[in-house]
Design a protein around this motif. Sequence first.
Motif, PDB file in Angstrom:
ATOM      1  N   ALA A   1      51.940  38.949  45.367  1.00 43.58           N
ATOM      2  CA  ALA A   1      51.237  38.997  44.090  1.00 43.58           C
ATOM      3  C   ALA A   1      50.011  38.093  44.168  1.00 43.58           C
ATOM      4  O   ALA A   1      50.030  37.045  44.817  1.00 43.58           O
ATOM      5  CB  ALA A   1      52.150  38.554  42.958  1.00 43.58           C
ATOM      6  N   TYR A   2      48.938  38.502  43.502  1.00 42.52           N
ATOM      7  CA  TYR A   2      47.669  37.789  43.582  1.00 42.52           C
ATOM      8  C   TYR A   2      47.153  37.505  42.170  1.00 42.52           C
ATOM      9  O   TYR A   2      47.067  38.411  41.349  1.00 42.52           O
ATOM     10  CB  TYR A   2      46.631  38.632  44.336  1.00 42.52           C
ATOM     11  N   MET A   3      46.827  36.242  41.909  1.00 39.82           N
ATOM     12  CA  MET A   3      46.218  35.862  40.639  1.00 39.82           C
ATOM     13  C   MET A   3      44.708  35.803  40.844  1.00 39.82           C
ATOM     14  O   MET A   3      44.216  35.050  41.685  1.00 39.82           O
ATOM     15  CB  MET A   3      46.743  34.513  40.153  1.00 39.82           C
ATOM     16  N   ILE A   4      43.991  36.621  40.090  1.00 32.94           N
ATOM     17  CA  ILE A   4      42.546  36.748  40.264  1.00 32.94           C
ATOM     18  C   ILE A   4      41.836  36.413  38.958  1.00 32.94           C
ATOM     19  O   ILE A   4      42.282  36.816  37.885  1.00 32.94           O
ATOM     20  CB  ILE A   4      42.172  38.179  40.712  1.00 32.94           C
ATOM     21  N   GLU A   5      40.744  35.678  39.070  1.00 36.33           N
ATOM     22  CA  GLU A   5      39.899  35.403  37.918  1.00 36.33           C
ATOM     23  C   GLU A   5      38.588  36.167  38.076  1.00 36.33           C
ATOM     24  O   GLU A   5      37.913  36.046  39.090  1.00 36.33           O
ATOM     25  CB  GLU A   5      39.607  33.911  37.798  1.00 36.33           C
ATOM     26  N   ARG A   6      38.262  36.979  37.076  1.00 30.95           N
ATOM     27  CA  ARG A   6      37.011  37.740  37.086  1.00 30.95           C
ATOM     28  C   ARG A   6      36.093  37.177  36.005  1.00 30.95           C
ATOM     29  O   ARG A   6      36.478  37.089  34.846  1.00 30.95           O
ATOM     30  CB  ARG A   6      37.281  39.214  36.808  1.00 30.95           C
ATOM     31  N   THR A   7      34.895  36.790  36.400  1.00 32.05           N
ATOM     32  CA  THR A   7      33.934  36.237  35.461  1.00 32.05           C
ATOM     33  C   THR A   7      32.712  37.137  35.388  1.00 32.05           C
ATOM     34  O   THR A   7      32.138  37.515  36.409  1.00 32.05           O
ATOM     35  CB  THR A   7      33.491  34.821  35.899  1.00 32.05           C
ATOM     36  N   LEU A   8      32.341  37.504  34.157  1.00 32.05           N
ATOM     37  CA  LEU A   8      31.146  38.290  33.903  1.00 32.05           C
ATOM     38  C   LEU A   8      30.056  37.340  33.428  1.00 32.05           C
ATOM     39  O   LEU A   8      30.245  36.610  32.462  1.00 32.05           O
ATOM     40  CB  LEU A   8      31.427  39.364  32.849  1.00 32.05           C
ATOM     41  N   LEU A   9      28.938  37.343  34.118  1.00 30.48           N
ATOM     42  CA  LEU A   9      27.865  36.391  33.846  1.00 30.48           C
ATOM     43  C   LEU A   9      26.881  36.975  32.847  1.00 30.48           C
ATOM     44  O   LEU A   9      26.252  37.998  33.110  1.00 30.48           O
ATOM     45  CB  LEU A   9      27.149  36.029  35.153  1.00 30.48           C
TER      46      LEU A   9
ATOM     47  N   ALA B   1      34.062  36.987  28.889  1.00 28.69           N
ATOM     48  CA  ALA B   1      33.314  36.261  29.909  1.00 28.69           C
ATOM     49  C   ALA B   1      34.213  35.907  31.089  1.00 28.69           C
ATOM     50  O   ALA B   1      33.816  36.042  32.244  1.00 28.69           O
ATOM     51  CB  ALA B   1      32.695  35.006  29.299  1.00 28.69           C
ATOM     52  N   THR B   2      35.446  35.472  30.805  1.00 28.63           N
ATOM     53  CA  THR B   2      36.400  35.164  31.874  1.00 28.63           C
ATOM     54  C   THR B   2      37.705  35.886  31.583  1.00 28.63           C
ATOM     55  O   THR B   2      38.229  35.828  30.483  1.00 28.63           O
ATOM     56  CB  THR B   2      36.650  33.649  31.961  1.00 28.63           C
ATOM     57  N   PHE B   3      38.212  36.556  32.600  1.00 28.04           N
ATOM     58  CA  PHE B   3      39.390  37.407  32.441  1.00 28.04           C
ATOM     59  C   PHE B   3      40.287  37.192  33.651  1.00 28.04           C
ATOM     60  O   PHE B   3      39.837  37.321  34.792  1.00 28.04           O
ATOM     61  CB  PHE B   3      38.940  38.866  32.353  1.00 28.04           C
ATOM     62  N   SER B   4      41.545  36.811  33.438  1.00 26.83           N
ATOM     63  CA  SER B   4      42.475  36.583  34.542  1.00 26.83           C
ATOM     64  C   SER B   4      43.522  37.683  34.561  1.00 26.83           C
ATOM     65  O   SER B   4      43.978  38.127  33.506  1.00 26.83           O
ATOM     66  CB  SER B   4      43.155  35.216  34.400  1.00 26.83           C
ATOM     67  N   LEU B   5      43.896  38.110  35.751  1.00 22.98           N
ATOM     68  CA  LEU B   5      44.934  39.126  35.867  1.00 22.98           C
ATOM     69  C   LEU B   5      45.811  38.864  37.071  1.00 22.98           C
ATOM     70  O   LEU B   5      45.399  38.210  38.031  1.00 22.98           O
ATOM     71  CB  LEU B   5      44.332  40.525  35.973  1.00 22.98           C
ATOM     72  N   LEU B   6      47.019  39.349  36.988  1.00 26.59           N
ATOM     73  CA  LEU B   6      47.986  39.250  38.076  1.00 26.59           C
ATOM     74  C   LEU B   6      48.169  40.637  38.664  1.00 26.59           C
ATOM     75  O   LEU B   6      48.469  41.581  37.947  1.00 26.59           O
ATOM     76  CB  LEU B   6      49.326  38.714  37.556  1.00 26.59           C
ATOM     77  N   ILE B   7      47.964  40.758  39.967  1.00 22.51           N
ATOM     78  CA  ILE B   7      48.132  42.043  40.643  1.00 22.51           C
ATOM     79  C   ILE B   7      49.347  41.951  41.549  1.00 22.51           C
ATOM     80  O   ILE B   7      49.441  41.065  42.392  1.00 22.51           O
ATOM     81  CB  ILE B   7      46.887  42.401  41.466  1.00 22.51           C
ATOM     82  N   ILE B   8      50.291  42.865  41.344  1.00 26.39           N
ATOM     83  CA  ILE B   8      51.507  42.899  42.146  1.00 26.39           C
ATOM     84  C   ILE B   8      51.438  44.101  43.075  1.00 26.39           C
ATOM     85  O   ILE B   8      51.249  45.235  42.624  1.00 26.39           O
ATOM     86  CB  ILE B   8      52.757  42.994  41.255  1.00 26.39           C
ATOM     87  N   ALA B   9      51.592  43.877  44.359  1.00 30.34           N
ATOM     88  CA  ALA B   9      51.498  44.959  45.329  1.00 30.34           C
ATOM     89  C   ALA B   9      52.789  45.763  45.360  1.00 30.34           C
ATOM     90  O   ALA B   9      53.886  45.206  45.362  1.00 30.34           O
ATOM     91  CB  ALA B   9      51.192  44.406  46.715  1.00 30.34           C
TER      92      ALA B   9
END
Length: 222
Positions: free
Chosen positions: A182-190, A203-211
Amino acid sequence: MSSPLTKKPKPILAKRFLFWGFLLLLVFSRREALAQEPLALIYQMEESYKKIEDYRATFLRQERIDGKLRDLEEIELEFKRPFMVKMLWKKGSKRGRTVIFVEGENENKMLVRMEGLLGRFVKFLRLDPEGRLAKQGGRRTIKQAGLGNLVQSLIALTREAETAGNLRTHLLGEEVIGDRPAYMIERTLLGPQYDSPRSLSFATFSLLIIAASATTVGVATL
């Protein structure tokens, strides 16, 4: 025989420079790969979701509407292609409510069994899923429910920001959930244009991706 004075010196210094240069190249290449991995994982969800025909999930929702933070809701959600959604409220002020929507059936109406006394006397209400009463339940309609809409909205906005050069992604960490990575990713839109009520446009969005396997990303949760 040649004396030690006539022997050519070994290129030790050159070899050391070559070794350290190669090592630095590996380090920077690895850093570049790590920087690209979060974005690749996000985009991989689109293809992986196409393989999913149905699923059941526990959906936790808490929304701020008209400046007021609503209660946390726990909803049991079922989905089946092409588009059938069933939602059963397990916790929260709507506990006991059931909503069913099957696209193309029931005159394209959603069936609602209310919680409490009303649900005992009225089996189902037939409501327009885009109507005023239906929209009182939350910021999004039942037509926008499910992982498919989540993935589609997330990727569309991510691609838009990447094209405009307004995207930053960061891998916060890796774990194993069950037997799956599983990967915790932070996506930021500038840019201030992204901080709006638009779907997943924060502006900032975090998500957990499970393979679903070592290489296939199958599920995303907020």
